[in-house]
Every structure is written in C-alpha cells, then in structure tokens.
Design an enzyme around this catalytic site. Sequence first.
Site, PDB file in Angstrom:
ATOM      1  CE  LYS A 291     -35.713 -28.554  -8.426  1.00 28.40           C
ATOM      2  NZ  LYS A 291     -37.087 -27.936  -8.124  1.00 28.40           N
TER       3      LYS A 291
ATOM      4  CB  SER B 139     -31.732 -33.992  -4.134  1.00 26.54           C
ATOM      5  OG  SER B 139     -33.066 -34.479  -4.255  1.00 26.54           O
TER       6      SER B 139
ATOM      7  CB  THR C 113     -31.513 -31.379  -0.381  1.00 25.32           C
ATOM      8  OG1 THR C 113     -30.985 -31.467  -1.697  1.00 25.32           O
ATOM      9  CG2 THR C 113     -30.692 -30.083   0.371  1.00 25.32           C
ATOM     10  CB  ALA C 114     -35.380 -33.244   2.745  1.00 24.30           C
TER      11      ALA C 114
ATOM     12  CG  HIS D 212     -41.902 -29.822  -2.222  1.00 30.12           C
ATOM     13  ND1 HIS D 212     -40.836 -28.907  -2.333  1.00 30.12           N
ATOM     14  CD2 HIS D 212     -41.396 -30.950  -3.255  1.00 30.12           C
ATOM     15  CE1 HIS D 212     -40.094 -29.562  -3.167  1.00 30.12           C
ATOM     16  NE2 HIS D 212     -40.397 -30.799  -3.625  1.00 30.12           N
TER      17      HIS D 212
END
Length: 299
Positions: A69, A71, A125-126, A169
């Site tokens: 997992k 980004s 990604t943020a 989150h």
Amino acid sequence: MSESAPAEVEHPRLTERLTVAYSPCPNDTFVFHAWAHGLVPGATAPEVTFADIDITNGLAERGELDVLKISYAALPWVLDEYVLLPCGGALGRGCGPLVLTGPDAPADPAELAGKVVAVPSERSTAYLLFRLWAAKAVPGGLGEIRVLPFHEIMPAVRDGRVDAGLVIHEARFTYGQYGLRCLADMGEAWEADTGLPIPLGAIVARRSLGRERLLGLAESLRTSVRMAWDDPAASRGYVLAHSQEMDPAVAEQHIGLYVNEFTADLGESGHAAVRGLLTRAAAEGLVPAVAPDALAFPG
C-alpha cells in the site's frame, strides 16, 4: 424445466505466499483482514509487514516486497517494477487532507505566504494535493515545508512551532481536540476543480508475478474487501489491535470514510482521478511524467 444458474468465472488461485506491507490504519487492516488470516478461499495468507505509508513508499522504490500500500504520489517512481491493482486502495469523496491552523490565525489562505507548514511527507498524495491547491490559493508562495511524523503535526501547530499543518486520516475527526481549525480542505478543492474522487492510497504488486498471479491477487483482494463488508465484526479485533489506541468510534468513522466502492474497483472515474492527479502534478514539476498506458492492469 428449471433454468440453470450461470457458471461462475474461474479465477487463478493465489497459492504462493506473498510478502505484503500496509499501514496499521483501520481502513487497511479492515480491507486486508480476510486475506491476511487465510480466510479468502483459494488464497494463501501473505507474510504481513506493518509500516506507515512513508516507509512503504520507500520499500516500493527499492522493490523489496511483492505487494504494498503506497501513496498515489509515489506511483511515478515505481511503475517500472510494480503494477497498480484495480482494488484495495483508498479513493473517495469528502475524505481529503486538511490544512490546519491555530484558532487566531488569519482565515485567508493567502496569508500562508512565506509561512512554515508541517507535512507528513513530501512523497505523499496529501502533499501533491496541497501543492496543487497552494499554487492557486497562496499566490505569494509557500515558505518552509517541514516534514514531521504525522502524530507530531497537530501538537506543533497548537504549540506555535509551525504556522500550519497538513493532516490526513483520523485527524479529520480529532483536530478540534487540539483547539485547531480547518483553513482548507484539499479534497473539497480537488473535487470542486475536477469533479473526480480524491486519490489517496494505491495497492501495487510486482509486475514479475505475471498476468495469472496478478489476476488471482486482484480477485483475492477484492474478495477480502467484500468479506469485510459482509461481516464487519470479524475484523474488529484485528482493526483495534493495530489502530494505536484509537477510539473504536473513530476507527469506525475512519473505515466508513476510506473504504467504499472505489476500494472494490477503481473503475473509470477512479482511474481518471489517478491520471488527473499525476498529470497535474507532473505539469507542476512535482513528479515525473507517467506514460498513458502505465496504469493499465492486465485484463
């Protein structure tokens, strides 16, 4: 004469024990629970490593595990060795990162010009969503970008050690406890600009696994998602054991926000969101350009 039931599609069995890394966040443990515990029919349980996404990004760049997992922002650096799976990841609506400030800070985003902003990673990604937003909203240009561990960002903003913080989150549900306010929602900005869902976390797998095993992996992961939805109680102990003392109600909110129809299947709009993010980020010089067919999954 009764009509016979349609034949089920046969998918390759995933009998190989793969290595996988994902975060201890509730959405990941919820999604992977069934596969990780050998509950998916025909799929051997993987060898699991828990790591924050900044670490899994690095693992993928070094090609160290079979399935990770990561980004979406890290995809351009790993697509030579890894393929994007069409399921298991995190996209959605109303779930974007937030820019937080203290209660007395100016409400105008332009006032961030020259200020210190804490972020959890520059390969996330943020961060891409933040930089794309800031290019329009902060015409004077950002000041220092300071990378801090996720759990240190809200205290740093509260204590005045940084002027603003980019959070992700469960911070969406808890920032008020720190006396902070939301200056801007990166997801709202992205959706208003593009109409597309917000791409956050991707699941990638080694291309060298080959077409048949990749198909089996995707089906196993999709089944794991469906099993979690069918019996949420089954994964609750696993989720809470790894959620870093998160309040169970917050964990449920977290899952409800980040596990959705795009987790089961990216679909056309999901892929469009990923392509849109990476194309815009490449135009800003934030990531390398991605070839048009680089996101294709073997069908």
